[in-house]
Design an enzyme around this catalytic site. Structure first.
Site, PDB file in Angstrom:
ATOM      1  N   LYS A  98       0.882  -1.166   0.000  1.00 54.37           N
ATOM      2  CA  LYS A  98       0.000   0.000   0.000  1.00 54.37           C
ATOM      3  C   LYS A  98       0.918   1.212   0.000  1.00 54.37           C
ATOM      4  CE  LYS A  98      -2.981   2.869   2.733  1.00 54.37           C
ATOM      5  NZ  LYS A  98      -3.779   3.104   3.933  1.00 54.37           N
ATOM      6  N   GLY A 159      -8.165   9.617   9.271  1.00 53.10           N
ATOM      7  CA  GLY A 159      -8.501   9.824  10.676  1.00 53.10           C
ATOM      8  C   GLY A 159      -9.575  10.860  10.946  1.00 53.10           C
ATOM      9  N   ALA A 186      -9.519   5.582   3.795  1.00 51.51           N
ATOM     10  CA  ALA A 186      -9.339   6.740   4.686  1.00 51.51           C
ATOM     11  C   ALA A 186     -10.561   7.642   4.771  1.00 51.51           C
ATOM     12  CB  ALA A 186      -8.137   7.580   4.271  1.00 51.51           C
ATOM     13  N   GLY A 187     -10.755   8.144   5.979  1.00 49.21           N
ATOM     14  CA  GLY A 187     -11.791   9.138   6.225  1.00 49.21           C
ATOM     15  C   GLY A 187     -13.140   8.553   6.603  1.00 49.21           C
ATOM     16  N   ASN A 208      -9.341   2.187   9.535  1.00 50.49           N
ATOM     17  CA  ASN A 208      -8.565   1.855  10.734  1.00 50.49           C
ATOM     18  C   ASN A 208      -9.103   2.606  11.959  1.00 50.49           C
ATOM     19  OD1 ASN A 208      -6.605   1.282  12.670  1.00 50.49           O
ATOM     20  ND2 ASN A 208      -4.887   1.687  11.381  1.00 50.49           N
ATOM     21  N   THR A 209      -8.972   3.945  11.945  1.00 48.38           N
ATOM     22  CA  THR A 209      -9.277   4.734  13.141  1.00 48.38           C
ATOM     23  C   THR A 209     -10.688   4.472  13.682  1.00 48.38           C
ATOM     24  OG1 THR A 209      -7.855   6.448  12.252  1.00 48.38           O
ATOM     25  CG2 THR A 209      -9.243   7.079  14.095  1.00 48.38           C
TER      26      THR A 209
END
Lengths: 265, 366
Positions: A98, A159, A186-187, A208-209
């Protein structure tokens, strides 16, 4: 069966999960299991990889049986990213990477120019590159032209949990690149946002977050797994078009007219 | 007095020292072994900022950590009073509460912190929102930078390096034997060199990262800290700075010194502090008050937090057959992760309460 196909490999889950930020490794492993994901990302940049100092946690992640997708998070130059990709390939024995090249320190926005350059170099070196990019169509086309076969446009900055900020751009990518696996990366902050990306026809979601920082990470992981399944099923089933006027699902003919009157009273 | 026990303790970190001291005060015989020189400790306890902050820590862990931390908050003042009685200079301990701040652009981080506190603690959450004026009253030197802050009452901090030195003095004063460069191995029988440790009612393994060879599920989590000194900024409270990517704290120490920490990296790497971490630590300091720009950097330190997979502590008792006359009672206390000063007194009291079980000749496992 409706597998996700990436670089010639099939996966039944369309969720890719990051392994950072969890309250403990145990919480991370439980979340991976609850999410039913089959691909996990991991970053080595700060773990002193040349001395294998993160080996203990890498082994635990490997033990989940998921495919490992090492990332180049934290790299700001092409050289850093390429070096870390080489080290990751050696440590994990995988050509998958990645690719992240950070262009802005505050929101970790990808540097599109460095990204294309690094992707070109890595493809030349035999890597299977999954670039984390913005939702710009021309950037995505350039990444494809240098040999990427999968793209990972952002929903919003890493994040932030803002979801799909520029749906016009994301829709454009989906329409213009119909045969390229597109992973929203992301996001994503809520399962509804992940579901929406899937309903729009994206092939998968990476996050992830939102899971790692949830008060109960494994439960949130499960919620995301379900939402992504639902979104994919909805996309496959074919969403109805939105209409301007209400259309009754039972015919009006045959409905007693006094029913209408009683409503008006 | 109950029967006098003969105890061996491996590892002169925080737990090893506290346990030795408490056992000696109860009238037991203690021999403390360390693989290094306790006068120049390399333990995580030496590197730590030494906050006792149950509210702040529950946000990154779970309720049990809070409960143990609250219990430790009650134990520390009592123990320090005992330690300070005969000390020429008392070990500094203060419980003014701590502050949590975020820059206006990162206010969501502070809101999240509060939401997490509510989730974990419910009605026990006594954190309070401060507006700029309240913050000015409480900690004037950082009030200019922040619109809002959270105040976490009762949280404490202490001067850990002084404490560690003082504990060693007290152990020796009470007749405890302290052996430097005497590594005890547990394979699983406890041995010193080639010899089995014999003649002890109980052997405590408090080696922290030193136990890694014999405990495969123990891992290190790297942390990096910076010490700075300036008389231009005064802080009365430990301050935590919430940022989207790093959560750092600044803790005032005697002598106009401040410790700023700590990074948290999943790695066994004990090499010196990285430039990236240094930049993060310095930025945190500078953004609290730009006057920190002229502070002097006294020290950079990197160390490993001994941790299990769940990041919770463990006390484990085992009876191990020995080449010597009788089986060994071995008790492992480890995995305090980033919560050494928060948990150690509670764990030590727990161990003392279970001492009859640990030393009972019939007990197999507890």
């Amino acid at each position: 069966m409706d597998p996700l196909k990436l670089y010639g490999e099939n996966f039944s889950s369309r969720l890719l999960l990051g392994t950072a930020l969890y309250p403990s490794p145990q919480a991370m492993l439980e979340s991976i299991e609850a999410s039913r994901c089959e691909i996990v990302t991991l970053g080595l940049r700060r773990q002193n990889p040349k001395d294998r100092d993160g080996a203990q946690i890498w082994e635990a992640i490997k033990g989940t049986g998921c495919r490992l997708l090492p990332n180049t998070a934290g790299c700001k130059t092409v050289k850093e990213a390429v070096n870390l990709a080489e080290m990751s390939r050696e440590i994990f024995n995988t050509p998958w990477i990645k690719l992240e090249v950070v262009g802005d320190d505050y929101n970790l926005q990808p540097d599109p120019f460095g990204l294309v350059e690094a992707a070109q170099e890595l493809v030349k070196r035999g890597f299977k590159v999954l670039p984390y990019c913005t939702d710009d169509l021309v950037l995505c086309q350039k990444l494809l032209s240098v040999g990427c076969e999968v793209l990972m446009p952002w929903g919003s900055p890493i994040g932030t949990g803002q979801g799909l900020l520029n749906k016009y751009n994301l829709r454009t990518l989906r329409e213009r690149l119909p045969n390229i696996p597109l992973i929203v990366d992301a996001g994503i902050g809520a399962p509804s946002q992940a579901c929406e990306a899937m309903e729009m026809g994206f092939d998968a979601v990476l996050l992830n977050t939102a899971v790692a920082k949830a008060q109960q990470p494994a439960l949130m992981a499960q919620a995301f797994g379900n939402a992504i399944d639902a979104g994919r099923a909805a996309y496959s089933a074919g969403l109805m078009q939105k209409r301007q006027t209400a259309s009754p699902s039972t015919p009006v003919i045959g409905q007693p007219f006094w029913h209408q009157q009683s409503r008006q009273q | 007095m109950p029967q006098q026990l003969s105890i061996a303790i491996a590892g002169a970190g925080l737990v090893g020292r506290l346990l030795s001291w408490r056992l000696l005060r109860l009238g037991h015989k203690v021999q403390l072994f360390d693989d290094g020189d306790p006068q120049h400790s390399r333990s995580a306890a030496h590197t730590a900022a030494a906050m006792i902050s149950p509210l702040s820590e529950v946000v990154v862990s779970e309720r049990s950590i809070y409960d143990m931390g609250v219990s430790s908050l009650a134990i520390w003042p009592r123990w320090l009073e005992e330690l300070n009685v005969s000390a020429p200079t008392p070990v500094h301990y203060a419980a003014p509460g701590s502050l949590v701040v975020a820059h206006p652009a990162d206010m969501a981080e502070l809101e999240q912190f509060y939401a997490d506190l509510r989730f974990h603690l419910g009605a026990d959450n006594n954190a309070r929102w401060l507006e700029r004026r309240d913050l000015y009253d409480m900690e004037p030197d950082i009030a200019g930078q922040f619109d809002r802050a959270l105040y976490l009452p009762d949280e404490a901090y202490l001067d850990n390096r002084h404490l560690l030195a003082r504990l060693l003095e007290e152990i020796q004063a009470l007749g405890g034997a302290c052996f430097a460069h005497h590594p005890v191995n547990f394979m699983p029988e406890a041995t010193l060199g080639e010899q089995a440790l014999e003649g002890f009612d109980c052997i405590f393994d408090c080696r922290g990262m030193g136990a890694r060879q014999s405990q495969k599920d123990l891992r290190g989590v790297r942390g990096e800290v910076l010490w700075a000194q300036t008389d231009e900024v005064q802080l009365r409270h430990p301050v935590r700075l919430m940022h989207p990517r790093y959560k750092l704290y600044i803790v005032p120490k005697p002598g106009n010194r401040f410790i700023i920490g700590a990074t948290e990296i999943e790695s066994q790497d004990r090499s010196p502090v990285s430039v990236q971490s240094m930049l993060e630590l310095c930025s945190a300091l500078y953004t609290l008050n730009p006057a920190f720009a002229e502070a002097r950097i006294l020290e950079l330190d990197a160390n490993l937090r001994p941790s299990y997979w769940h990041n919770l502590p463990l006390i484990e008792h085992e009876r191990v057959p020995s080449a010597g006359a009788k089986a060994q009672n071995i008790v492992r206390i480890n995995g305090l992760y980033r919560h050494g000063y928060l948990l150690a007194p509670t764990l030590v009291e727990d161990v003392l309460a279970r001492l009859p079980d640990f030393t009972h000749p019939q007990t197999d496992t507890v």
